[in-house]
Design an enzyme around this catalytic site. Structure first.
Site, PDB file in Angstrom:
ATOM      1  N   THR A  77     -61.908 -12.959 -15.616  1.00 21.86           N
ATOM      2  CA  THR A  77     -61.810 -13.768 -14.369  1.00 21.86           C
ATOM      3  C   THR A  77     -63.298 -13.884 -13.890  1.00 21.86           C
ATOM      4  O   THR A  77     -63.777 -15.301 -13.518  1.00 21.86           O
ATOM      5  CB  THR A  77     -61.108 -12.938 -13.133  1.00 21.86           C
ATOM      6  N   ARG A 154     -54.919 -14.341  -6.538  1.00 21.87           N
ATOM      7  CA  ARG A 154     -54.060 -13.824  -7.687  1.00 21.87           C
ATOM      8  C   ARG A 154     -53.642 -12.390  -7.523  1.00 21.87           C
ATOM      9  O   ARG A 154     -52.723 -11.862  -7.567  1.00 21.87           O
ATOM     10  CB  ARG A 154     -54.535 -14.321  -9.120  1.00 21.87           C
ATOM     11  N   ASP A 174     -57.426 -14.008   4.314  1.00 24.06           N
ATOM     12  CA  ASP A 174     -58.238 -14.773   3.236  1.00 24.06           C
ATOM     13  C   ASP A 174     -58.535 -16.312   4.103  1.00 24.06           C
ATOM     14  O   ASP A 174     -57.532 -16.633   4.726  1.00 24.06           O
ATOM     15  CB  ASP A 174     -57.107 -15.161   2.399  1.00 24.06           C
ATOM     16  N   THR A 206     -61.783 -10.229  -3.573  1.00 22.96           N
ATOM     17  CA  THR A 206     -62.453 -11.518  -3.287  1.00 22.96           C
ATOM     18  C   THR A 206     -63.595 -11.643  -4.425  1.00 22.96           C
ATOM     19  O   THR A 206     -63.631 -10.474  -4.876  1.00 22.96           O
ATOM     20  CB  THR A 206     -63.364 -11.404  -2.005  1.00 22.96           C
ATOM     21  N   CYS A 233     -61.499  -2.787  -6.525  1.00 22.91           N
ATOM     22  CA  CYS A 233     -61.341  -3.150  -8.132  1.00 22.91           C
ATOM     23  C   CYS A 233     -61.726  -4.737  -8.153  1.00 22.91           C
ATOM     24  O   CYS A 233     -61.460  -5.436  -9.216  1.00 22.91           O
ATOM     25  CB  CYS A 233     -59.904  -3.255  -8.428  1.00 22.91           C
ATOM     26  N   ARG A 235     -65.657  -6.305  -7.193  1.00 19.22           N
ATOM     27  CA  ARG A 235     -67.090  -6.199  -7.496  1.00 19.22           C
ATOM     28  C   ARG A 235     -67.868  -5.235  -6.853  1.00 19.22           C
ATOM     29  O   ARG A 235     -67.619  -5.224  -5.513  1.00 19.22           O
ATOM     30  CB  ARG A 235     -67.708  -7.540  -7.579  1.00 19.22           C
ATOM     31  N   ASP A 259     -63.820   0.449  -9.131  1.00 11.28           N
ATOM     32  CA  ASP A 259     -63.856   0.127 -10.413  1.00 11.28           C
ATOM     33  C   ASP A 259     -65.044  -0.401 -10.933  1.00 11.28           C
ATOM     34  O   ASP A 259     -64.925  -1.106 -11.988  1.00 11.28           O
ATOM     35  CB  ASP A 259     -62.584  -0.815 -10.615  1.00 11.28           C
ATOM     36  N   GLU A 260     -65.993  -0.306 -10.377  1.00 14.79           N
ATOM     37  CA  GLU A 260     -67.361  -0.725 -10.483  1.00 14.79           C
ATOM     38  C   GLU A 260     -68.148   0.312 -10.516  1.00 14.79           C
ATOM     39  O   GLU A 260     -68.144   1.298  -9.663  1.00 14.79           O
ATOM     40  CB  GLU A 260     -68.017  -1.813  -9.758  1.00 14.79           C
ATOM     41  N   HIS A 278     -65.266   0.251 -14.973  1.00 10.30           N
ATOM     42  CA  HIS A 278     -64.664  -0.973 -14.891  1.00 10.30           C
ATOM     43  C   HIS A 278     -63.529  -1.215 -15.762  1.00 10.30           C
ATOM     44  O   HIS A 278     -63.642  -1.912 -17.015  1.00 10.30           O
ATOM     45  CB  HIS A 278     -66.012  -1.999 -15.301  1.00 10.30           C
ATOM     46  N   LEU A 279     -62.409  -0.507 -15.403  1.00  8.64           N
ATOM     47  CA  LEU A 279     -61.240  -0.644 -16.431  1.00  8.64           C
ATOM     48  C   LEU A 279     -60.189  -1.400 -15.999  1.00  8.64           C
ATOM     49  O   LEU A 279     -59.131  -1.607 -16.630  1.00  8.64           O
ATOM     50  CB  LEU A 279     -60.644   0.696 -16.289  1.00  8.64           C
ATOM     51  N   GLY A 280     -60.465  -2.366 -14.884  1.00  8.18           N
ATOM     52  CA  GLY A 280     -59.492  -3.377 -14.282  1.00  8.18           C
ATOM     53  C   GLY A 280     -58.655  -4.162 -15.441  1.00  8.18           C
ATOM     54  O   GLY A 280     -57.407  -4.357 -15.441  1.00  8.18           O
TER      55      GLY A 280
HETATM   56  N1  LIG Z   1     -61.860  -4.906 -12.169  1.00  7.55           N
HETATM   57  C1  LIG Z   1     -61.595  -5.817 -12.780  1.00  7.55           C
HETATM   58  O1  LIG Z   1     -61.534  -5.647 -14.160  1.00  7.55           O
HETATM   59  C2  LIG Z   1     -61.254  -7.391 -12.510  1.00  7.55           C
HETATM   60  C3  LIG Z   1     -61.979  -7.619 -11.410  1.00  7.55           C
HETATM   61  N2  LIG Z   1     -61.598  -8.925 -10.831  1.00  7.55           N
HETATM   62  C4  LIG Z   1     -62.344  -9.462  -9.826  1.00  7.55           C
HETATM   63  O2  LIG Z   1     -61.448  -9.624  -8.599  1.00  7.55           O
HETATM   64  C5  LIG Z   1     -61.743 -10.853  -7.998  1.00  7.55           C
HETATM   65  C6  LIG Z   1     -60.476 -11.600  -7.634  1.00  7.55           C
HETATM   66  O3  LIG Z   1     -59.692 -11.880  -8.612  1.00  7.55           O
HETATM   67  P1  LIG Z   1     -58.404 -12.981  -8.486  1.00  7.55           P
HETATM   68  O4  LIG Z   1     -57.704 -12.644  -7.466  1.00  7.55           O
HETATM   69  O5  LIG Z   1     -58.285 -13.540  -9.697  1.00  7.55           O
HETATM   70  O6  LIG Z   1     -59.420 -14.291  -7.733  1.00  7.55           O
HETATM   71  P2  LIG Z   1     -58.632 -15.538  -7.087  1.00  7.55           P
HETATM   72  O7  LIG Z   1     -59.745 -16.567  -6.822  1.00  7.55           O
HETATM   73  O8  LIG Z   1     -57.467 -15.903  -7.337  1.00  7.55           O
HETATM   74  O9  LIG Z   1     -58.514 -14.831  -5.348  1.00  7.55           O
HETATM   75  C7  LIG Z   1     -59.864 -14.523  -4.591  1.00  7.55           C
HETATM   76  C8  LIG Z   1     -59.552 -14.909  -3.126  1.00  7.55           C
HETATM   77  O10 LIG Z   1     -60.691 -14.489  -2.518  1.00  7.55           O
HETATM   78  C9  LIG Z   1     -60.743 -15.215  -1.165  1.00  7.55           C
HETATM   79  N3  LIG Z   1     -61.823 -15.181  -0.394  1.00  7.55           N
HETATM   80  C10 LIG Z   1     -63.151 -15.873  -0.715  1.00  7.55           C
HETATM   81  N4  LIG Z   1     -63.884 -15.391   0.194  1.00  7.55           N
HETATM   82  C11 LIG Z   1     -63.278 -14.549   0.900  1.00  7.55           C
HETATM   83  C12 LIG Z   1     -63.788 -13.992   2.009  1.00  7.55           C
HETATM   84  N5  LIG Z   1     -65.159 -13.908   2.629  1.00  7.55           N
HETATM   85  N6  LIG Z   1     -62.945 -13.002   2.610  1.00  7.55           N
HETATM   86  C13 LIG Z   1     -61.500 -12.827   2.104  1.00  7.55           C
HETATM   87  N7  LIG Z   1     -61.140 -13.538   1.196  1.00  7.55           N
HETATM   88  C14 LIG Z   1     -61.891 -14.311   0.714  1.00  7.55           C
HETATM   89  C15 LIG Z   1     -60.348 -16.583  -1.914  1.00  7.55           C
HETATM   90  O11 LIG Z   1     -60.139 -17.746  -0.745  1.00  7.55           O
HETATM   91  C16 LIG Z   1     -59.214 -16.408  -2.809  1.00  7.55           C
HETATM   92  O12 LIG Z   1     -57.905 -16.406  -2.375  1.00  7.55           O
HETATM   93  C17 LIG Z   1     -62.628 -11.461  -9.126  1.00  7.55           C
HETATM   94  O13 LIG Z   1     -63.611 -12.667  -8.411  1.00  7.55           O
HETATM   95  C18 LIG Z   1     -63.201 -10.554 -10.068  1.00  7.55           C
HETATM   96  O14 LIG Z   1     -64.491 -10.337  -9.422  1.00  7.55           O
HETATM   97  C19 LIG Z   1     -60.911  -9.777 -11.458  1.00  7.55           C
HETATM   98  C20 LIG Z   1     -60.445  -9.404 -12.821  1.00  7.55           C
HETATM   99  C21 LIG Z   1     -60.412  -8.082 -13.271  1.00  7.55           C
HETATM  100  O1  LIG Z   2     -62.135 -10.471 -15.083  1.00  5.67           O
HETATM  101  C1  LIG Z   2     -62.929  -9.866 -14.543  1.00  5.67           C
HETATM  102  O2  LIG Z   2     -63.626 -10.563 -13.657  1.00  5.67           O
HETATM  103  C2  LIG Z   2     -63.391  -8.589 -14.679  1.00  5.67           C
HETATM  104  O3  LIG Z   2     -64.051  -7.904 -14.043  1.00  5.67           O
HETATM  105  C3  LIG Z   2     -62.790  -8.024 -15.932  1.00  5.67           C
HETATM  106  O4  LIG Z   2     -64.342  -7.612 -16.707  1.00  5.67           O
HETATM  107  P1  LIG Z   2     -64.269  -7.291 -18.318  1.00  5.67           P
HETATM  108  O5  LIG Z   2     -63.799  -8.610 -18.986  1.00  5.67           O
HETATM  109  O6  LIG Z   2     -63.362  -6.127 -18.217  1.00  5.67           O
HETATM  110  O7  LIG Z   2     -65.862  -6.916 -18.588  1.00  5.67           O
END
Ligand SMILES: NC(=O)C1=CN([C@@H]2O[C@H](COP(=O)(O)OP(=O)(O)OC[C@H]3O[C@@H](n4cnc5c(N)ncnc54)[C@H](O)[C@@H]3O)[C@@H](O)[C@H]2O)C=CC1
Ligand SMILES: O=C(O)C(=O)COP(=O)(O)O
Length: 525
Positions: A77, A154, A174, A206, A233, A235, A259-260, A278-280
Site C-alpha cells: 500500500t 480502507r 478523516d 493515515t 500500524c 508509519r 508496527d514500525e 513491520h508485520l502488518g
Molecule cells: N503496517 C503495515 O504493514 C501496513 C501499513 N499500511 C499503512 O497504512 C496506511 C493506510 O492504509 P489504507 O487505509 O489502505 O489507506 P487509505 O488511503 O485507504 O486511507 C488513508 C486515509 O487517511 C486519510 N487521511 C489523510 N490525511 C489525513 C489526516 N491528516 N488526518 C486524518 N486522516 C487523513 C485519507 O483521507 C484516507 O481516507 C498506508 O498509507 C500505509 O502507510 C498499509 C498496509 C500495511
Molecule cells: O503496504 C504497506 O504499506 C506496508 O506497510 C506493508 O509493507 P511490506 O510490504 O510488508 O514491506
C-alpha cells in the site's frame, strides 16, 4: 493507451512467487535479487524496464535517475519508500496494490489493541521466564471503551467494524471520507480537538505525509485522557517518538502498539510498548494478494487493457480505447507541427492554449493537453516528455498552459485547437481524427482545402499563393532529390498562407527554400 513495453522486471524484495510466475507467463523476464545495497541496486537497475518492491527498498531520486524504468510496482500500500515526485518527473509510473493487505493490517491493529488491553505479550514473556504473575498483568475490557480512529480509509474502516464487535464505541476523523459514509459503518466523525479527550484507545491509519507527521505530539497527548493507549500500524513518525516516550514516562499514555521499528530504542524496551517488526502485511494471504495483484496490474497495463493502482498517472486512466489512442496521436502531431514552426525561427515557447471542441472530446481534455505538450516539448534537449511528466516539465520550463473544453458540436468528430505564443509570435493549429487518421485542418489562419494527413515527412511553408509556387517548390525539391507525395493548399488566396507538402524525405537544409517562401519547417511524424 499507447503501449508501454515492459520486457524485464527486477524484484528487489521478498514478494510472493506468484508475482514472478505471472510476469513470466506473460513474456516478461524477471530477476529476483534481495538485500541489495544502494550502490548495487543503482548498478543493477540500469538493465530493467520495471522494478517491484515492498517497503524495504528505498527507491530514491538517484536510483530513479540512474535507470530507464517505465514502472515502479509496490506490492503493498504505502509508497512513501518511493520518491514519487522524482518518478513522475522522469515519466515513470508508480503503481501500488492498495487493497491486497488491508485485512491483514487491520487484523494486526486489532491484535495490538487487544494485546494492549490485556498485556498478552508481556504476560507470555513473563511465563517463559518462569513467573506466574497475575496481579502485574491485570487488564481492562475493551467493551464499552472509546476507540478513536484517525484516518478512515480502507484499513480504518476494517478496524472499526472488528472493534465494534467487541462493544467499542468508534469515533474518528478523516479530512476526505465524508461523515455520512463513516456513519454508515458506525463511526461518528468529529474534529481532532473533539476526538482526543474522548478516547480510551487511538489508532492511526493515515499515509505518512507532511500533514500527518507528528499527528500525536506533546500538545495532542496533553489533550487526551490520562492513560490513553495508542496503536500505530501505519508509519513511524505519525506518532512523534520523543513525545510518546515522554507521555509513557508521565503515564499520560498507558501503552503503545507499534508496527514500525522505532528509531528510539527506549520505546522497544519500554514495558508498556508492544512493538512488531513491520508485520502488518506479513501474512500468507496478504502477500499472495499483493504479489498477484501487482503482476496482474502490470500485465494488464502492458496489454493496454486497463490501468489499476497507478498513483501518479491519472492522466492515463482514460487512454485505453482505440479512439483515445488516435486522439493522443492527434495531440502529439499537432504539438509537433507547431513546435517545428516555432523553433524553425529559434523561438522559445511561453504560452500554450488548448481547446477541445465537441462532445466526443469532453472526457479527453486531460490527456489531449498532455499529448499536445509532448509534441511541443519532444525536441527540447535533455527532455523526454511523456503523458506522465509533461505537465511538470512544462511548468519547469516556465510555460503557462491553459486548457478548456467547448461543447460546440460544430464538428461532430471533435476538434483540438492549439495556440502557442513563442517570443511574442503566435501560431495556431487545429486538427481532428478523420477515418481513424489524425489530420490538420488549419495552421495559423490557413484553412486547408484538403485536411493534411499527419503522418510521414511533412514540409510546411508560408508563402503568397501564385500559379508558379508549387512548380517552383517542386523544382527546388527535385534538385535536392526530394519528391512531392502530397500537396495541401489553403482555401483563399490572401498573402502569407501556409501550404503543406508530403515529401519522400526531409530536406538536408531548409534554407534552400528561402528564395521562394517566407517561413518553412519540416518534420517527420
Ligand atoms: N503496517 C503495515 O504493514 C501496513 C501499513 N499500511 C499503512 O497504512 C496506511 C493506510 O492504509 P489504507 O487505509 O489502505 O489507506 P487509505 O488511503 O485507504 O486511507 C488513508 C486515509 O487517511 C486519510 N487521511 C489523510 N490525511 C489525513 C489526516 N491528516 N488526518 C486524518 N486522516 C487523513 C485519507 O483521507 C484516507 O481516507 C498506508 O498509507 C500505509 O502507510 C498499509 C498496509 C500495511
Ligand atoms: O503496504 C504497506 O504499506 C506496508 O506497510 C506493508 O509493507 P511490506 O510490504 O510488508 O514491506
Amino acid at each position: 493507451m499507447a503501449p508501454i513495453f515492459i520486457k524485464t522486471v527486477l524484484i528487489s524484495e521478498s514478494v510472493d512467487p506468484r508475482c514472478k510466475t505471472i510476469l513470466e507467463e506473460n513474456g516478461i523476464r524477471v530477476t529476483e535479487k534481495q538485500n541489495m545495497k544502494k550502490d548495487e541496486l543503482m548498478a543493477e537497475i540500469k538493465d530493467y524496464d520495471g522494478l517491484v518492491v515492498r517497503s524495504a527498498t528505498k527507491v530514491t531520486a538517484d536510483i530513479i535517475n540512474a535507470a530507464n524504468l517505465k514502472i515502479i510496482g509496490r506490492a503493498g500500500t504505502g509508497v512513501d519508500n518511493v520518491d514519487v515526485d522524482a518518478a513522475t518527473k522522469k515519466g515513470v509510473i508508480v503503481m501500488n496494490t492498495p487493497s491486497g493487505n488491508t485485512i491483514s493490517a487491520a487484523e494486526l491493529t486489532c491484535a495490538l489493541l487487544m494485546s494492549l488491553s490485556r498485556n498478552v505479550p508481556q504476560a507470555a514473556m513473563s511465563m517463559k521466564q518462569g513467573n506466574w504473575d497475575r496481579k502485574k498483568f491485570m487488564g481492562a475490557e475493551l467493551y464499552g471503551k472509546v476507540l478513536g480512529i484517525v484516518g478512515l480509509g480502507r484499513i480504518g474502516k476494517e478496524v472499526a467494524s472488528r472493534m465494534q464487535s467487541f462493544g467499542m464505541r468508534t469515533i474518528g476523523y478523516d479530512p476526505i471520507t465524508p461523515p455520512e459514509v463513516t456513519t454508515s459503518w458506525g463511526v461518528e466523525q468529529m474534529s481532532l480537538e473533539q476526538l482526543w479527550p474522548q478516547c480510551d484507545y487511538i489508532t492511526v491509519h493515515t499515509p505518512l505525509m507532511p500533514s500527518t507527521v507528528g499527528l500525536l505530539n506533546d500538545e495532542t497527548f496533553a489533550k487526551c485522557k490520562k492513560g490513553v493507549k495508542v496503536v500505530n500500524c501505519a508509519r513511524g513518525g505519525i506518532i512523534d517518538e520523543a513525545a510518546l516516550v515522554r507521555a509513557l514516562e508521565s503515564g499520560q499514555c498507558g501503552g503503545a502498539g507499534l508496527d514500525e521499528p522505532p528509531k528510539n530504542r527506549s520505546l522497544v524496551d519500554h514495558p508498556n510498548v508492544i512493538s512488531c517488526p513491520h508485520l502488518g502485511a506479513s501474512t500468507k494471504e496478504a502477500q499472495a494478494r499483493c504479489g498477484e495483484d501487482i503482476a496482474l496490474q502490470i500485465v494488464d497495463m502492458v496489454k493496454g487493457k486497463k490501468l489499476v493502482g497507478a498513483v501518479n498517472a491519472q492522466v492515463l486512466a482514460n487512454t485505453f480505447s482505440e479512439e483515445s489512442q488516435q486522439l493522443i496521436k492527434l495531440g502529439e502531431a499537432v504539438g509537433a507541427v507547431l513546435q517545428s514552426c516555432a523553433t524553425s525561427s529559434k523561438k522559445t515557447l511561453k504560452h500554450v492554449k488548448i481547446t477541445t471542441q465537441g462532445d466526443c472530446m469532453k472526457s479527453s481534455t486531460g490527456y489531449m493537453t498532455s499529448s499536445v505538450l509532448v509534441g511541443l516539448l519532444n525536441h527540447e534537449s535533455g527532455c523526454c516528455p511523456n503523458l506522465i511528466n509533461v505537465l511538470s516539465l512544462a511548468k519547469e520550463s516556465g510555460i503557462t498552459v491553459n486548457q478548456n473544453h467547448c461543447a460546440s458540436d460544430e464538428a461532430a468528430s471533435g476538434v483540438c485547437k492549439v495556440e502557442i505564443v513563442a517570443n511574442g509570435s503566435s501560431y495556431k493549429a487545429s486538427g481532428s481524427v478523420q477515418g481513424g487518421v489524425p489530420v490538420l485542418l488549419e495552421l495559423s489562419d490557413s484553412v486547408f482545402k484538403q485536411p493534411v494527413s499527419l503522418t510521414g515527412n511533412l514540409l510546411f511553408f508560408k508563402a503568397s499563393a501564385s500559379p508558379q509556387l508549387l512548380s517552383s517548390v517542386a523544382g527546388l525539391l527535385a534538385t535536392e532529390g526530394v519528391e512531392i507525395e502530397s500537396y495541401s493548399a489553403p482555401a483563399g488566396r490572401t498573402r502569407d498562407m501556409w501550404f503543406c507538402v508530403g515529401v519522400s524525405s526531409l530536406l538536408r537544409d531548409l534554407s534552400a527554400l528561402k528564395p521562394l517562401v517566407q517561413e518553412a519547417s519540416q518534420l517527420t511524424i
